[in-house]
Design a protein around this motif. Structure first.
Motif, PDB file in Angstrom:
ATOM      1  N   VAL A 180      45.605  42.946  34.753  1.00  0.00           N
ATOM      2  CA  VAL A 180      46.704  43.760  34.225  1.00  0.00           C
ATOM      3  C   VAL A 180      47.004  43.397  32.780  1.00  0.00           C
ATOM      4  N   ASN A 181      46.995  42.097  32.473  1.00  0.00           N
ATOM      5  CA  ASN A 181      47.281  41.653  31.111  1.00  0.00           C
ATOM      6  C   ASN A 181      46.228  42.126  30.109  1.00  0.00           C
ATOM      7  N   LEU A 182      44.983  42.214  30.543  1.00  0.00           N
ATOM      8  CA  LEU A 182      43.915  42.612  29.636  1.00  0.00           C
ATOM      9  C   LEU A 182      43.817  44.123  29.455  1.00  0.00           C
ATOM     10  N   THR A 183      44.046  44.864  30.515  1.00  0.00           N
ATOM     11  CA  THR A 183      43.804  46.312  30.460  1.00  0.00           C
ATOM     12  C   THR A 183      45.007  47.113  29.981  1.00  0.00           C
ATOM     13  N   GLN A 184      46.210  46.571  30.156  1.00  0.00           N
ATOM     14  CA  GLN A 184      47.410  47.232  29.649  1.00  0.00           C
ATOM     15  C   GLN A 184      47.482  48.721  30.024  1.00  0.00           C
ATOM     16  N   ARG A 185      47.469  49.013  31.326  1.00  0.00           N
ATOM     17  CA  ARG A 185      47.726  50.361  31.849  1.00  0.00           C
ATOM     18  C   ARG A 185      46.622  51.372  31.547  1.00  0.00           C
ATOM     19  N   GLN A 186      45.412  50.905  31.273  1.00  0.00           N
ATOM     20  CA  GLN A 186      44.338  51.839  30.930  1.00  0.00           C
ATOM     21  C   GLN A 186      43.718  52.523  32.150  1.00  0.00           C
ATOM     22  N   LEU A 187      44.041  52.076  33.347  1.00  0.00           N
ATOM     23  CA  LEU A 187      43.444  52.663  34.554  1.00  0.00           C
ATOM     24  C   LEU A 187      44.518  53.160  35.520  1.00  0.00           C
ATOM     25  N   MET A 188      45.549  53.804  35.009  1.00  0.00           N
ATOM     26  CA  MET A 188      46.648  54.216  35.882  1.00  0.00           C
ATOM     27  C   MET A 188      46.171  55.169  36.978  1.00  0.00           C
ATOM     28  N   LYS A 189      45.492  56.227  36.608  1.00  0.00           N
ATOM     29  CA  LYS A 189      45.046  57.225  37.582  1.00  0.00           C
ATOM     30  C   LYS A 189      44.162  56.586  38.647  1.00  0.00           C
ATOM     31  N   GLU A 190      43.161  55.820  38.200  1.00  0.00           N
ATOM     32  CA  GLU A 190      42.221  55.203  39.148  1.00  0.00           C
ATOM     33  C   GLU A 190      42.919  54.187  40.055  1.00  0.00           C
ATOM     34  N   THR A 191      43.829  53.406  39.471  1.00  0.00           N
ATOM     35  CA  THR A 191      44.545  52.391  40.253  1.00  0.00           C
ATOM     36  C   THR A 191      45.405  53.034  41.330  1.00  0.00           C
ATOM     37  N   VAL A 215      36.438  48.473  47.504  1.00  0.00           N
ATOM     38  CA  VAL A 215      35.254  48.339  46.639  1.00  0.00           C
ATOM     39  C   VAL A 215      35.379  49.269  45.437  1.00  0.00           C
ATOM     40  N   MET A 216      35.808  50.501  45.682  1.00  0.00           N
ATOM     41  CA  MET A 216      35.972  51.456  44.590  1.00  0.00           C
ATOM     42  C   MET A 216      37.035  50.966  43.600  1.00  0.00           C
ATOM     43  N   HIS A 217      38.141  50.458  44.130  1.00  0.00           N
ATOM     44  CA  HIS A 217      39.224  49.938  43.299  1.00  0.00           C
ATOM     45  C   HIS A 217      38.717  48.816  42.387  1.00  0.00           C
ATOM     46  N   LEU A 218      37.981  47.883  42.952  1.00  0.00           N
ATOM     47  CA  LEU A 218      37.483  46.749  42.193  1.00  0.00           C
ATOM     48  C   LEU A 218      36.374  47.155  41.214  1.00  0.00           C
ATOM     49  N   ASN A 219      35.586  48.163  41.587  1.00  0.00           N
ATOM     50  CA  ASN A 219      34.547  48.641  40.678  1.00  0.00           C
ATOM     51  C   ASN A 219      35.157  49.267  39.422  1.00  0.00           C
ATOM     52  N   TYR A 220      36.216  50.039  39.593  1.00  0.00           N
ATOM     53  CA  TYR A 220      36.923  50.593  38.430  1.00  0.00           C
ATOM     54  C   TYR A 220      37.391  49.451  37.527  1.00  0.00           C
ATOM     55  N   ASN A 221      37.974  48.430  38.158  1.00  0.00           N
ATOM     56  CA  ASN A 221      38.459  47.276  37.400  1.00  0.00           C
ATOM     57  C   ASN A 221      37.322  46.596  36.635  1.00  0.00           C
ATOM     58  N   ARG A 222      36.227  46.391  37.332  1.00  0.00           N
ATOM     59  CA  ARG A 222      35.112  45.661  36.725  1.00  0.00           C
ATOM     60  C   ARG A 222      34.511  46.428  35.547  1.00  0.00           C
ATOM     61  N   GLN A 223      34.363  47.744  35.682  1.00  0.00           N
ATOM     62  CA  GLN A 223      33.806  48.538  34.595  1.00  0.00           C
ATOM     63  C   GLN A 223      34.693  48.496  33.360  1.00  0.00           C
ATOM     64  N   LYS A 224      36.000  48.517  33.566  1.00  0.00           N
ATOM     65  CA  LYS A 224      36.926  48.468  32.437  1.00  0.00           C
ATOM     66  C   LYS A 224      36.877  47.099  31.757  1.00  0.00           C
ATOM     67  N   ILE A 225      36.843  46.026  32.561  1.00  0.00           N
ATOM     68  CA  ILE A 225      36.766  44.677  31.986  1.00  0.00           C
ATOM     69  C   ILE A 225      35.456  44.493  31.224  1.00  0.00           C
ATOM     70  N   GLN A 227      33.785  46.788  29.684  1.00  0.00           N
ATOM     71  CA  GLN A 227      33.933  47.531  28.432  1.00  0.00           C
ATOM     72  C   GLN A 227      34.756  46.730  27.419  1.00  0.00           C
ATOM     73  N   ILE A 228      35.860  46.161  27.886  1.00  0.00           N
ATOM     74  CA  ILE A 228      36.723  45.365  27.009  1.00  0.00           C
ATOM     75  C   ILE A 228      35.985  44.119  26.528  1.00  0.00           C
ATOM     76  N   TYR A 229      35.236  43.485  27.425  1.00  0.00           N
ATOM     77  CA  TYR A 229      34.495  42.275  27.079  1.00  0.00           C
ATOM     78  C   TYR A 229      33.426  42.574  26.025  1.00  0.00           C
ATOM     79  N   GLU A 230      32.718  43.678  26.205  1.00  0.00           N
ATOM     80  CA  GLU A 230      31.683  44.056  25.238  1.00  0.00           C
ATOM     81  C   GLU A 230      32.286  44.332  23.867  1.00  0.00           C
ATOM     82  N   ASN A 231      33.434  45.006  23.843  1.00  0.00           N
ATOM     83  CA  ASN A 231      34.121  45.276  22.577  1.00  0.00           C
ATOM     84  C   ASN A 231      34.581  43.981  21.918  1.00  0.00           C
TER      85      ASN A 231
END
Length: 245
Positions: A180-191, A215-225, A227-231
């Motif tokens: 939550v601290n890293l993504t700052q509400r970027q996955l509201m719909k998916e969450t 599994v779907m919930h955690l996959n959304y989380n992992r893909q976002k993290i 992306q953030i990590y790569e950036n």
């Protein structure tokens, strides 16, 4: 002006560190925001700049603050020791830690959700529905939903009926807060959609559905993290390149 009892320098640094953490939580200074500079903090707390530097260093070690050369000191997490009893935030590199925590969550939480289907009581189902609704209300209202999100996942773990799983809850809590601290509400719909799917499946006793939804919930989380990590890694590379020019 803060008042501190006369004490040796080391104990004063610890006390100011605690007050600085309270200041961050109380203002609040949100994740991603810069805290006042050491001159302002020294005046605010009525101590020397060296004590402020010691307090900041302590919170950097705990993963709360990050000092960015030439830019200031920023809040990167608001996890207190109570929220992170295992001290995982001290491992550093919060982006890598978030990915590692998600790997552990992927091992645990889908099975935990499936287990909950066979043990949850009617009263616990009602509480799960309530927590799901409360997370959604906070999220949509723009209010910090982190603690309620933690409560949602904690409740599912407790509904598993497994005492060992309950001991592992702090790992799940730290993982949720880190995300939550890293993504700052970027996955509201998916969450919200996956929280609802998890809740509905557990209430119906559908273990396969609950596992799949988690599994779907955690996959959304992992893909976002990821992306953030790569950036983050690209930003570091660009900063290093600019230094060498």
């Amino acid at each position: 002006m803060y008042q501190f009892e006369k004490m040796n320098k080391k104990l004063l640094g610890v006390q100011v560190e605690e007050e600085l953490m309270n200041f961050i939580l109380g203002e609040p200074v949100e994740v991603g925001r810069k805290i006042p500079n050491e001159f302002e903090l020294a005046e605010k707390f009525g101590v020397g700049r060296s004590t402020i530097r010691e307090a900041v260093k302590g919170l950097v070690t705990k993963g709360i603050l990050e000092v960015r050369r030439g830019a200031g000191t920023y809040v990167v997490s608001t996890c207190t020791s109570e929220e992170d009893p295992l001290g995982l935030a001290r491992l550093g590199d919060r982006y890598k830690l978030a990915l590692e925590l998600l790997d552990v969550r992927m091992m645990l939480e889908p099975e935990i959700a499936a287990m909950a289907c066979g043990h949850i009581t009617q009263e616990e189902k009602a509480r799960l529905e309530q927590l799901c609704n409360e997370v959604e209300q906070l999220y949509r209202s723009g209010i910090n939903h982190a603690s309620k999100d933690v409560e949602f996942h904690t409740h599912i773990a407790k509904c598993s009926g497994n005492r060992v799983v309950e001991i592992l809850i702090p790992v799940i809590n730290t993982a949720v807060l880190t995300f939550v601290n890293l993504t700052q509400r970027q996955l509201m719909k998916e969450t919200l959609e996956t929280h609802r799917a998890i809740t509905d499946s557990i209430k119906k006793g559908d273990s396969v559905g609950a596992k799949a939804a988690m599994v779907m919930h955690l996959n959304y989380n992992r893909q976002k993290i990821l992306q953030i990590y790569e950036n983050h890694m690209k930003d570091n590379e660009n900063q290093e390149s600019s230094k060498n020019i």
